[in-house]
Design an enzyme around this catalytic site. Structure first.
Site, PDB file in Angstrom:
ATOM      1  N   HIS A 380     -10.258 -35.276  14.664  1.00  0.00           N
ATOM      2  CA  HIS A 380      -9.483 -34.106  15.089  1.00  0.00           C
ATOM      3  C   HIS A 380      -9.860 -32.885  14.275  1.00  0.00           C
ATOM      4  CE1 HIS A 380      -6.105 -33.554  12.085  1.00  0.00           C
ATOM      5  NE2 HIS A 380      -6.357 -34.809  11.795  1.00  0.00           N
ATOM      6  N   GLU A 428      -2.199 -33.405  14.905  1.00  0.00           N
ATOM      7  CA  GLU A 428      -1.124 -33.349  13.921  1.00  0.00           C
ATOM      8  C   GLU A 428       0.261 -33.400  14.554  1.00  0.00           C
ATOM      9  OE1 GLU A 428      -1.628 -33.943  11.031  1.00  0.00           O
ATOM     10  OE2 GLU A 428      -3.399 -32.984  10.194  1.00  0.00           O
ATOM     11  N   SER A 517      -1.023 -46.845  13.446  1.00  0.00           N
ATOM     12  CA  SER A 517      -0.937 -45.556  14.106  1.00  0.00           C
ATOM     13  C   SER A 517      -1.287 -44.479  13.090  1.00  0.00           C
ATOM     14  CB  SER A 517       0.464 -45.326  14.675  1.00  0.00           C
ATOM     15  OG  SER A 517       0.531 -44.093  15.372  1.00  0.00           O
ATOM     16  N   GLY A 518      -1.184 -43.224  13.519  1.00  0.00           N
ATOM     17  CA  GLY A 518      -1.428 -42.121  12.611  1.00  0.00           C
ATOM     18  C   GLY A 518      -2.717 -41.376  12.853  1.00  0.00           C
ATOM     19  N   ARG A 536     -12.918 -43.912   6.003  1.00  0.00           N
ATOM     20  CA  ARG A 536     -12.655 -42.761   5.155  1.00  0.00           C
ATOM     21  C   ARG A 536     -12.887 -43.111   3.689  1.00  0.00           C
ATOM     22  NH1 ARG A 536      -6.675 -41.511   6.672  1.00  0.00           N
ATOM     23  NH2 ARG A 536      -7.561 -41.995   8.727  1.00  0.00           N
ATOM     24  N   TYR A 544      -1.570 -33.160   0.517  1.00  0.00           N
ATOM     25  CA  TYR A 544      -1.516 -33.543   1.928  1.00  0.00           C
ATOM     26  C   TYR A 544      -0.575 -32.620   2.708  1.00  0.00           C
ATOM     27  CZ  TYR A 544      -0.550 -36.775   5.864  1.00  0.00           C
ATOM     28  OH  TYR A 544      -0.381 -37.358   7.107  1.00  0.00           O
ATOM     29  N   SER A 623      -3.442 -71.570  22.299  1.00  0.00           N
ATOM     30  CA  SER A 623      -4.196 -70.489  22.929  1.00  0.00           C
ATOM     31  C   SER A 623      -5.233 -69.909  21.984  1.00  0.00           C
ATOM     32  CB  SER A 623      -3.233 -69.383  23.391  1.00  0.00           C
ATOM     33  OG  SER A 623      -2.397 -69.862  24.423  1.00  0.00           O
ATOM     34  N   HIS A 731      -1.294 -53.408  23.834  1.00  0.00           N
ATOM     35  CA  HIS A 731      -2.104 -54.413  23.141  1.00  0.00           C
ATOM     36  C   HIS A 731      -1.159 -55.465  22.566  1.00  0.00           C
ATOM     37  CE1 HIS A 731      -5.271 -56.113  20.645  1.00  0.00           C
ATOM     38  NE2 HIS A 731      -6.136 -55.228  21.114  1.00  0.00           N
TER      39      HIS A 731
END
Length: 782
Positions: A380, A428, A517-518, A536, A544, A623, A731
């Protein structure tokens, strides 16, 4: 907030009419059948597919190794530095004029470099901006917060103190006067602990600190507990003076630095709050703002620990001492923390909401032999203020990757598979640019996309971290073997493995975290099932989302030499180019098996703790056994084809022993064999004399079938019904935790049913997940 499915029926129906075609997910044959004349649509670029008869008839004279060598020769550390300087010269919050100017500048730079099919894709999400805000402690003593971040000597961009006011994305406006209550990290457990001690937060202004969970979920927990407003502050125990010297003398958060951020609730979906399941195009049907389940209903404001201190001090002696609840309730300020309620404060926020444009900058390099298969790289671009670490460091890497590939393209290089490169906007606020693009192209992506590579907050130190779909983990590990750590001279892999190595059935390897997430991988992986990776370098960081996440901070503390920017660029190339070139995709589902078994044990432990009668528990393990057989069979097929390729091509490659230069022994490095007519790398792969330079491959259909299993196998974990109450997340193995946000929860629907104490529902969901695992196995074995 209740069940999102009851709130959003119209949007679900629209989406299901044109989206993921359940049959294409359930049956691999339907995916494989998509090789007939596809177009990746105007938004992906003006691409066309070669006629089916010509696919694979001649392999281009580029291998991944040759492309990597050419790419690495083109990476320019000084350009990375200057790109970041330019990105951080002005604040560029999503939807601003500066944000649009940067999108256009990146497009122009890529086009000038030779990157084809560059364009800007615009979406129209709901955004907010602060008009005015104030915060005053009225009693026991009056204190008026400045809500400003003062200028720092030597940091020129910090001098514009109000360039982006301190605020929270999607906070509603509010005018609240009430007592204060301190609620630690603001988790549901923290509010339950207060209630157990008779401390009522209803109608109060709740003061919570950053850490432990996503900020929006702190507001959601406060809202559900009945609070009237929320103050979120950065405690020095988390990222301030308790950790070390503060900026500008050190990397940590100074007393008046404020962490901005979104408080949209990720529980239900990501992307534009008003258009779940469908793209936020200009004329899209939108929910009324009051009906969007992901938007908070109470106002919230971020403050610094310097200005939180008077509010915390007002609580002393009221309620209970925080440390008597638990040790972690006491923060790092030099006062004793108490819960209250006590004092009185006035909070005023006037936030203006509007549907505004955002701009994704895109480029598409059409594949030479498999144009209907795509690999996507993105980071981003938008930032809360200047954004040197988040996201400028990652954005500069993606811009450099695009520039170098453009230069290569001008000189004749073509990938085998299509490469899509993006700088996303609106991340963001809630991963908006990437999510809207995925929702806009979900059907074509389902048929073409084999992997997504994400960068975000790319460099803030020298500690490499990666999170990925298990099928991508070994590719990331392999990529780090060929890149030196700038400080130690060893490979990134060795340093990484020494720090966080884990024992697996295949030996000790660096730990690759699950994706929660994030960042912008969420829609790709958790909504439509595209394997993803996020990489990263991290370190000591206390700036931050503040005014001080600046070029000056990066030059002093984050990466003064820009060598870690260069290292991340090289690693990115070594992940991207094999995906774009290897005739057999470098994806492996065997590592998934170990992870699934671990997650199944976690389910068993949770069931044991809940003492819940569940009849389907054994079926989950069965499974996984079926999935393991299919994954190992597919690996054997893929390895056999790779050996055939190696024997057939017989490219001359020297193995360099790492004892002298710090690179691992066994890492392949191409040796110069003579001049190159494309002027790129001076490297010409040498063919065995028995084979022509462009050999025909009669086994191409076999490669294609195996690649479809590898590239689309992640789709098998998608359940179109989604997680009950959170249907946008589809998912069955991974989703952001209901109350953690950033952190992943594994087999999320099962754990959520267990926490609800729903025995029948737990049985049903375990059966459904087990069936999905078997379907995934069937796709791999087809």
């Amino acid at each position: 907030m209740g069940d999102a499915s009851n709130t959003l029926p119209e949007f679900k129906q629209i989406h299901e009419m044109h989206a993921l075609a359940a049959a294409a997910i359930a049956v691999l044959a339907a995916v494989a059948a998509s090789r007939d004349a596809l177009s990746l649509t105007a938004s992906l670029g003006p691409l066309t597919t070669l006629p089916a008869a010509t696919l694979g008839t001649a392999r281009p004279p580029w291998s991944a190794e040759r492309a990597i060598a050419a790419f690495e020769r083109g990476v320019d550390r000084s350009r990375l530095r200057e790109t970041l300087r330019n990105l951080t010269a002005v604040a560029h919050i999503a939807g601003s004029d500066a944000d649009r100017a940067q999108a256009e500048a990146i497009q122009a730079e890529w086009a000038a470099a030779g990157l084809p099919n560059t364009h800007i894709k615009t979406y129209f999400p709901l955004l907010n901006r602060p008009v005015s805000r104030s915060l005053t402690l009225l009693a026991p003593e009056r204190f008026e917060a400045t809500l400003r971040e003062p200028a720092v000597d030597g940091d020129d961009t910090s001098r514009d103190e109000e360039v982006v006011p301190t605020f929270l994305g999607y906070s509603p406006s509010g005018n609240v006067t009430a007592e204060l209550v301190y609620a630690n990290f603001g988790s549901p457990a923290d509010f339950a602990a207060l209630a157990a001690r008779g401390i009522d937060v209803r109608g109060k202004i709740v003061l919570v600190r950053y850490g432990s969970a996503f900020r929006g979920l702190k507001v959601r927990a406060a809202e559900l507990a009945g609070a009237a407003a929320v103050l979120i502050y950065s405690d020095p125990a988390e990222d301030g003076f308790v950790r070390g010297p503060v900026y500008p003398d050190g990397p940590w958060r100074p007393p008046l630095a404020v962490q901005r951020g979104s408080i949209m609730y990720p529980t239900f979906y990501e992307g534009d709050p008003l258009t779940p399941f469908v793209a936020a195009t200009e004329n899209a049907t939108r929910l009324p703002q009051s009906e969007a389940p992901c938007l908070p209903k109470i106002p919230a404001l971020p403050i610094s620990y310097g200005e939180a201190k008077p509010f915390l001090a007002a609580l002393k002696g009221h309620g209970v001492a925080a440390h008597t609840i638990a040790n972690d309730w006491q923060g790092g300020l030099d006062i004793e923390y108490w819960t209250g309620p006590a004092g009185k404060a006035h909070l005023f926020i006037d936030n203006e909401f509007a549907v505004k444009p955002i701009w994704n900058t895109m480029a598409v390099i059409e594949g030479a032999s498999e144009p209907d298969r795509a690999v996507i790289l993105g980071a981003h671009r938008d930032s809360w203020v200047f954004g040197a670490a988040d996201p400028g460091s990652a954005t500069s890497v993606v811009i450099e990757v695009g520039r170098v590939l453009g230069e290569m393209h001008k000189r004749g290089w073509r990938p085998d598979r299509t490469i899509v490169i993006a700088t996303w906007d609106g991340e963001e606020y809630g991963l908006i640019g990437s999510t809207e693009w995925v929702e806009d192209h979900v059907e074509i992506l389902n048929k073409t996309a084999v992997a997504y590579i994400n960068l975000d907050h790319g460099i803030a130190g020298d500690v490499f971290r990666a999170a990925a779909s298990p099928s991508m983990a070994n590719l990331v590990r392999q990529a780090t073997k060929g890149v030196r750590d700038p400080n130690s001279g060893q490979s990134i892999y060795k340093k990484w493995n020494r720090r966080v190595g884990v024992d697996t059935p295949e030996g000790r390897v660096p730990q690759v975290q699950p994706l929660g997430s994030g960042s912008d991988y969420v829609a790709f992986l958790q909504h439509i099932g595209i394997a993803a990776v996020d990489m990263r370098f991290t370190g000591d960081e206390g700036i931050y989302h503040s005014n001080y996440d600046s070029f000056n901070w990066m030059a002093k503390f984050g990466d003064p030499t820009w060598k870690y920017h260069e290292a991340l660029t090289l690693i990115t190339g070594r992940v991207l180019l094999p995906l774009a070139h290897d005739r057999v995709l470098p994806i492996d589902f065997v590592p998934y098996v170990h992870e699934l078994r671990t997650y199944a044990k976690d389910v068993a432990a949770a069931l044991g703790g809940a003492s819940m009668p569940v009849e389907w528990a054994g079926r989950l393990d069965a499974s996984i056994d079926v999935f393991e057989k299919a994954a190992r069979k597919l690996r054997k097929e893929a390895d056999h084809l790779r050996r055939d390729d190696a024997d057939e091509d017989n490219v001359v490659v020297d193995a360099v022993d790492g004892s002298g230069d710090g690179i691992d022994a066994g890492v392949s490095v191409l040796t110069v064999q003579g001049g190159s007519d494309d002027g790129l790398a001076g490297i010409v792969p040498q063919q065995h004399p028995k084979h022509p330079k462009h050999p025909k491959h009669p086994k191409e259909p076999k490669h294609r079938a195996v690649n479809d299993k590898l590239g689309f196998g992640e789709r098998g974990f998608i359940d179109m019904a989604g997680i009950p109450g959170r249907e946008w997340y589809r998912h069955v193995v991974y989703a952001p935790g209901e109350w953690s946000g950033y952190g992943a929860e594994m087999f999320p629907a099962i754990h959520e049913a267990i926490r609800r104490g729903d025995s029948a529902g737990t049985n049903k969901i375990i059966a459904s997940v087990a069936a999905t695992l078997r379907r995934a196995a069937g796709m791999l074995a087809a």
